[in-house]
Structure formats: C-alpha cells, structure tokens
Enzyme design. Sequence first.
Site, PDB file in Angstrom:
ATOM      1  N   ILE A  75       0.836  -1.203   0.000  1.00  0.00           N
ATOM      2  CA  ILE A  75       0.000   0.000   0.000  1.00  0.00           C
ATOM      3  C   ILE A  75       0.868   1.250   0.000  1.00  0.00           C
ATOM      4  O   ILE A  75       0.628   2.201  -0.750  1.00  0.00           O
ATOM      5  CB  ILE A  75      -0.952  -0.001   1.210  1.00  0.00           C
ATOM      6  CG1 ILE A  75      -1.942  -1.162   1.113  1.00  0.00           C
ATOM      7  CG2 ILE A  75      -1.703   1.319   1.311  1.00  0.00           C
ATOM      8  CD1 ILE A  75      -2.809  -1.350   2.352  1.00  0.00           C
ATOM      9  N   ARG A  86      -6.471 -17.187  15.512  1.00  0.00           N
ATOM     10  CA  ARG A  86      -6.635 -16.430  14.279  1.00  0.00           C
ATOM     11  C   ARG A  86      -7.150 -15.007  14.553  1.00  0.00           C
ATOM     12  O   ARG A  86      -6.886 -14.078  13.816  1.00  0.00           O
ATOM     13  CB  ARG A  86      -7.608 -17.184  13.376  1.00  0.00           C
ATOM     14  CG  ARG A  86      -7.920 -16.519  12.066  1.00  0.00           C
ATOM     15  CD  ARG A  86      -9.336 -15.973  12.037  1.00  0.00           C
ATOM     16  NE  ARG A  86      -9.780 -15.776  10.673  1.00  0.00           N
ATOM     17  CZ  ARG A  86      -9.476 -14.715   9.927  1.00  0.00           C
ATOM     18  NH1 ARG A  86      -8.718 -13.773  10.416  1.00  0.00           N
ATOM     19  NH2 ARG A  86      -9.925 -14.587   8.690  1.00  0.00           N
ATOM     20  N   TYR A 126      -5.034 -10.983  15.521  1.00  0.00           N
ATOM     21  CA  TYR A 126      -4.856  -9.810  14.665  1.00  0.00           C
ATOM     22  C   TYR A 126      -6.035  -8.848  14.821  1.00  0.00           C
ATOM     23  O   TYR A 126      -5.864  -7.652  15.065  1.00  0.00           O
ATOM     24  CB  TYR A 126      -4.719 -10.273  13.218  1.00  0.00           C
ATOM     25  CG  TYR A 126      -4.690  -9.183  12.175  1.00  0.00           C
ATOM     26  CD1 TYR A 126      -3.614  -8.302  12.085  1.00  0.00           C
ATOM     27  CD2 TYR A 126      -5.717  -9.061  11.245  1.00  0.00           C
ATOM     28  CE1 TYR A 126      -3.566  -7.325  11.107  1.00  0.00           C
ATOM     29  CE2 TYR A 126      -5.686  -8.092  10.259  1.00  0.00           C
ATOM     30  CZ  TYR A 126      -4.608  -7.221  10.188  1.00  0.00           C
ATOM     31  OH  TYR A 126      -4.576  -6.245   9.220  1.00  0.00           O
ATOM     32  N   ASN A 166      -9.511  -6.128   1.460  1.00  0.00           N
ATOM     33  CA  ASN A 166      -8.829  -6.891   0.410  1.00  0.00           C
ATOM     34  C   ASN A 166      -8.406  -6.009  -0.772  1.00  0.00           C
ATOM     35  O   ASN A 166      -8.969  -6.101  -1.859  1.00  0.00           O
ATOM     36  CB  ASN A 166      -9.715  -8.047  -0.072  1.00  0.00           C
ATOM     37  CG  ASN A 166     -10.067  -9.010   1.042  1.00  0.00           C
ATOM     38  OD1 ASN A 166      -9.201  -9.529   1.719  1.00  0.00           O
ATOM     39  ND2 ASN A 166     -11.350  -9.220   1.258  1.00  0.00           N
ATOM     40  N   TRP A 167      -7.395  -5.179  -0.535  1.00  0.00           N
ATOM     41  CA  TRP A 167      -6.846  -4.317  -1.584  1.00  0.00           C
ATOM     42  C   TRP A 167      -5.899  -5.150  -2.433  1.00  0.00           C
ATOM     43  O   TRP A 167      -4.984  -5.787  -1.917  1.00  0.00           O
ATOM     44  CB  TRP A 167      -6.113  -3.131  -0.970  1.00  0.00           C
ATOM     45  CG  TRP A 167      -7.006  -2.196  -0.204  1.00  0.00           C
ATOM     46  CD1 TRP A 167      -8.296  -2.402   0.184  1.00  0.00           C
ATOM     47  CD2 TRP A 167      -6.650  -0.892   0.281  1.00  0.00           C
ATOM     48  NE1 TRP A 167      -8.775  -1.317   0.882  1.00  0.00           N
ATOM     49  CE2 TRP A 167      -7.778  -0.377   0.952  1.00  0.00           C
ATOM     50  CE3 TRP A 167      -5.481  -0.118   0.220  1.00  0.00           C
ATOM     51  CZ2 TRP A 167      -7.773   0.886   1.554  1.00  0.00           C
ATOM     52  CZ3 TRP A 167      -5.484   1.126   0.810  1.00  0.00           C
ATOM     53  CH2 TRP A 167      -6.615   1.634   1.468  1.00  0.00           C
ATOM     54  N   LYS A 207      -5.473 -24.315  -3.984  1.00  0.00           N
ATOM     55  CA  LYS A 207      -5.975 -24.977  -2.777  1.00  0.00           C
ATOM     56  C   LYS A 207      -7.115 -24.168  -2.175  1.00  0.00           C
ATOM     57  O   LYS A 207      -6.925 -23.012  -1.788  1.00  0.00           O
ATOM     58  CB  LYS A 207      -4.843 -25.147  -1.769  1.00  0.00           C
ATOM     59  CG  LYS A 207      -3.742 -26.073  -2.249  1.00  0.00           C
ATOM     60  CD  LYS A 207      -2.600 -26.158  -1.263  1.00  0.00           C
ATOM     61  CE  LYS A 207      -1.498 -27.085  -1.783  1.00  0.00           C
ATOM     62  NZ  LYS A 207      -0.345 -27.123  -0.866  1.00  0.00           N
ATOM     63  N   VAL A 256      -9.521 -23.664   0.864  1.00  0.00           N
ATOM     64  CA  VAL A 256      -9.659 -23.982   2.279  1.00  0.00           C
ATOM     65  C   VAL A 256     -11.133 -24.212   2.615  1.00  0.00           C
ATOM     66  O   VAL A 256     -11.984 -23.346   2.356  1.00  0.00           O
ATOM     67  CB  VAL A 256      -9.074 -22.855   3.157  1.00  0.00           C
ATOM     68  CG1 VAL A 256      -9.360 -23.116   4.628  1.00  0.00           C
ATOM     69  CG2 VAL A 256      -7.577 -22.725   2.916  1.00  0.00           C
ATOM     70  N   ARG A 280     -15.750 -12.974  -0.082  1.00  0.00           N
ATOM     71  CA  ARG A 280     -14.887 -11.813   0.073  1.00  0.00           C
ATOM     72  C   ARG A 280     -15.258 -10.759  -0.978  1.00  0.00           C
ATOM     73  O   ARG A 280     -15.818 -11.081  -2.022  1.00  0.00           O
ATOM     74  CB  ARG A 280     -13.404 -12.189  -0.125  1.00  0.00           C
ATOM     75  CG  ARG A 280     -12.841 -13.193   0.871  1.00  0.00           C
ATOM     76  CD  ARG A 280     -12.637 -12.553   2.245  1.00  0.00           C
ATOM     77  NE  ARG A 280     -11.987 -13.485   3.163  1.00  0.00           N
ATOM     78  CZ  ARG A 280     -12.633 -14.337   3.943  1.00  0.00           C
ATOM     79  NH1 ARG A 280     -13.963 -14.400   3.893  1.00  0.00           N
ATOM     80  NH2 ARG A 280     -11.980 -15.140   4.762  1.00  0.00           N
ATOM     81  N   ARG A 301     -18.075 -10.664   4.390  1.00  0.00           N
ATOM     82  CA  ARG A 301     -17.968  -9.268   4.821  1.00  0.00           C
ATOM     83  C   ARG A 301     -18.232  -8.353   3.639  1.00  0.00           C
ATOM     84  O   ARG A 301     -17.462  -8.337   2.680  1.00  0.00           O
ATOM     85  CB  ARG A 301     -16.573  -8.964   5.369  1.00  0.00           C
ATOM     86  CG  ARG A 301     -16.203  -9.690   6.636  1.00  0.00           C
ATOM     87  CD  ARG A 301     -15.008  -8.998   7.276  1.00  0.00           C
ATOM     88  NE  ARG A 301     -14.443  -9.832   8.321  1.00  0.00           N
ATOM     89  CZ  ARG A 301     -13.288 -10.467   8.220  1.00  0.00           C
ATOM     90  NH1 ARG A 301     -12.567 -10.356   7.123  1.00  0.00           N
ATOM     91  NH2 ARG A 301     -12.837 -11.199   9.209  1.00  0.00           N
TER      92      ARG A 301
END
Length: 388
Positions: A26, A183, A186, A215-216, A250, A252, A259, A340
């Site tokens: 960024i 998880r 953060y 998600n940039w 892959k 998950v 997203r 989200r």
Amino acid sequence: MATRVDLDGQPIPTMTICMIGAGGFIGSHLCEKLMFETSHTVLAVDVYNDKINHLLEPESGGTKHPWSGRIQFHRLNIKNDSRLEGLIKMSDLTINLAAICTPADYNTRPLDTIYSNFIDALPVVKYCTENKKRLIHFSTCEVYGKTIGSFLPKDHPLREDPEFYVLKEDESPCIFGSIDKQRWSYACAKQLIERLIYAEGAENGLEFSIVRPYNWIGPRMDFIPGIDGEGVPRVLACFSDNLLRGEPLKLVDGGESQRTFIYIKDAIEAVLLMIENPKRANNHIFNVGNPNNEVTVRQLAEMMVKIYGKVSGEKILDVPTIDVTAQEFYGEGYDDSDKRIPDMTIINKQLGWNPKTSLWDLLESTLTYQHKTYSQAVKRDIAKPTAN
C-alpha cells in the site's frame, strides 16, 4: 504544478507526511500517487525500500526525477528507534501502515501479531497526540470479526438479509471466535488500537482518521513464497503462486467463504481524499472496499484460472482446484470469517468516493504483473536441484 483544491474548493496546502510502512504494497502505491500528482513531501519510514526504489533512485543516465527531494527514505524499525518521534514532529500528518497482516501468521505467530499491531503502534499514537499531529491509521475489516448471519443455520432465510452481513462503521458489532482460536489475535489487536485512537481523540483532541481496508489487490501485493518472501501469503497471492508453478489452487474448507476485492489504485484515491480533506475526514472511520466485487473464494479461484490462462498463454490444468481443510493449510487455531460486505455510506457522504474497477479487470492487471515479474524466477526455482 497547478494549485489543487479540496472538495470544498479551497487550495490544498503543501504538507510533509511521515509514512510508516512506506516500503510495503500500500505504501509504495501511495508514495507514487503523492509524487506523481501532488507537491507534498514524504518521509518514508520502513525497514525495506525495494518497492519504492524506483521513486528514490535517479532515472537511467542520472537524470533526476521531477519529484527529486520530495521523498526521503528513513530505514528504521519503529519498535526501538528514538528517531521516530523526531520524524513525526517534522511532519504535518502521520500515516501508519506498519503491521503483520498475513492470516497464516495470526495463529502461528500470535505474539508477534499482537505486538506488531498494538504494542508497536502505541508510540505512534502517543507522539501524534503529544505533538498535536494528525494521524491516519490503517486498521482492517477484520475488526468486524464474524457476521451475525454466520451464527444462523445455513438454510435460515435471514442469512440473506443485508442487515446481518453488510458492515457499518458506526453500527455493526465486532464478534470474534473463542480465545483458543488464535486467528483472531490480529483482529483483537487492531480493534484495541482503534479504541485507543478514538479515546485519544475524545479525551485529548487527537485528529485522526481510521481506514478499514477490504482486500486491496494489485501489482506488488504480498509475496511469492521462495521468491521474495517465505510463509503462506494471503489468498490471492497463494492462488497466484499455485498458477505460476502449474499447481492446483488450494481451496480452504471448500472455498465457501465470501470476500470483496478492490483495486489498489481505486483505494489509494480514497486515501488521498482523506489526506487532503482533513475537515471532512477527521474523527471518522472509513470502510474502503468494493461491495460490487463480491465472490466466494471458489469463484475467485475459477476466475483467476481463466485470467491466468489468458495473460500467460498457458494451458489450464485438468484439475484446477483441490479442497483442503483449514487445519491442513493454516494449522491449529485457525477460524475463518464467512462474509464481509462494506457499507459505503460514510465514505460516500464525507468524501464523495466510490470504487470503479471491476473484479475481472483488477485480477487481470494483477496477474499480468505477477506473470511478467515472477514467472522466470519461479521456473528457475523449480529447476533447482534438490538435495539427496
């Protein structure tokens, strides 16, 4: 350069900006924007400068850049360097981009994650408050945690009600998993530093804006394992790595999580508006994402396989994706968010900003860059002899 005006028609004063984390994805795009389109000066703070070297070094033949002298690189680690306060004092605005923000690290390096995103950010907030300097702090959409809808049965009709998954800065609750699901280390650290910044504003007059990126995506994002970084990057870079190596992508837990993705150049436009319109941006939290670019992770993988075939000219794999469990991929303690979607009301009202670039176009731009930049390096890496 002609005098530029803000959203209220007032001349934009030239400012000095202390940018912490300027050498990252960024930061490099924001530095470019500031050098190419404004007269502002950037004090670029980071440990690495690879992604902004093209702004720092003279052009071939020794010709100076048009922005020569307006960007200065300061190699320092904000954890333990007393020079940081001096740089903040010299500046009109501090932008803090520094963070550990790779999901694979959240449950494998939770202490580093918490320290990086909360403890290391404390001096930045303190120096800005004490020296009456404005702060733009980069947080994350992860602070929202899980949506209310994720707790409903899968076939429940309310799961499709936007009230349960469209996220509003001033209304939506922040819901995390249990403590053993590391998880969320953060997200918790990021939320706590947000609360601290907000409290400094309320009690001590700190002028701040908080950015929550969704998600940039774009050139220079993340890393390709074994080439310019180690570990497991975020989802799009993971898929890019698989494509470059000719491996199945892959997914998950079946890739059912959803997203939204936004092009880095659209997002940087929003940040520049925050920088240059303090009266409109101060004391606000801003979602910065593109609600029109929503996909499941499985759909993202399918799109990337098609686009990579187009930009590379290489044959699409017979089996382009495989399913793996979260435990296999990320290790114990991982817990995923479901869906989200950013509400854009506040940023549109305050700054008049909306994203423009479609998901297909941003993926094509990113994969074109990655194929050009990494494909030869990956082939050399694959060709290396292995030890017996």
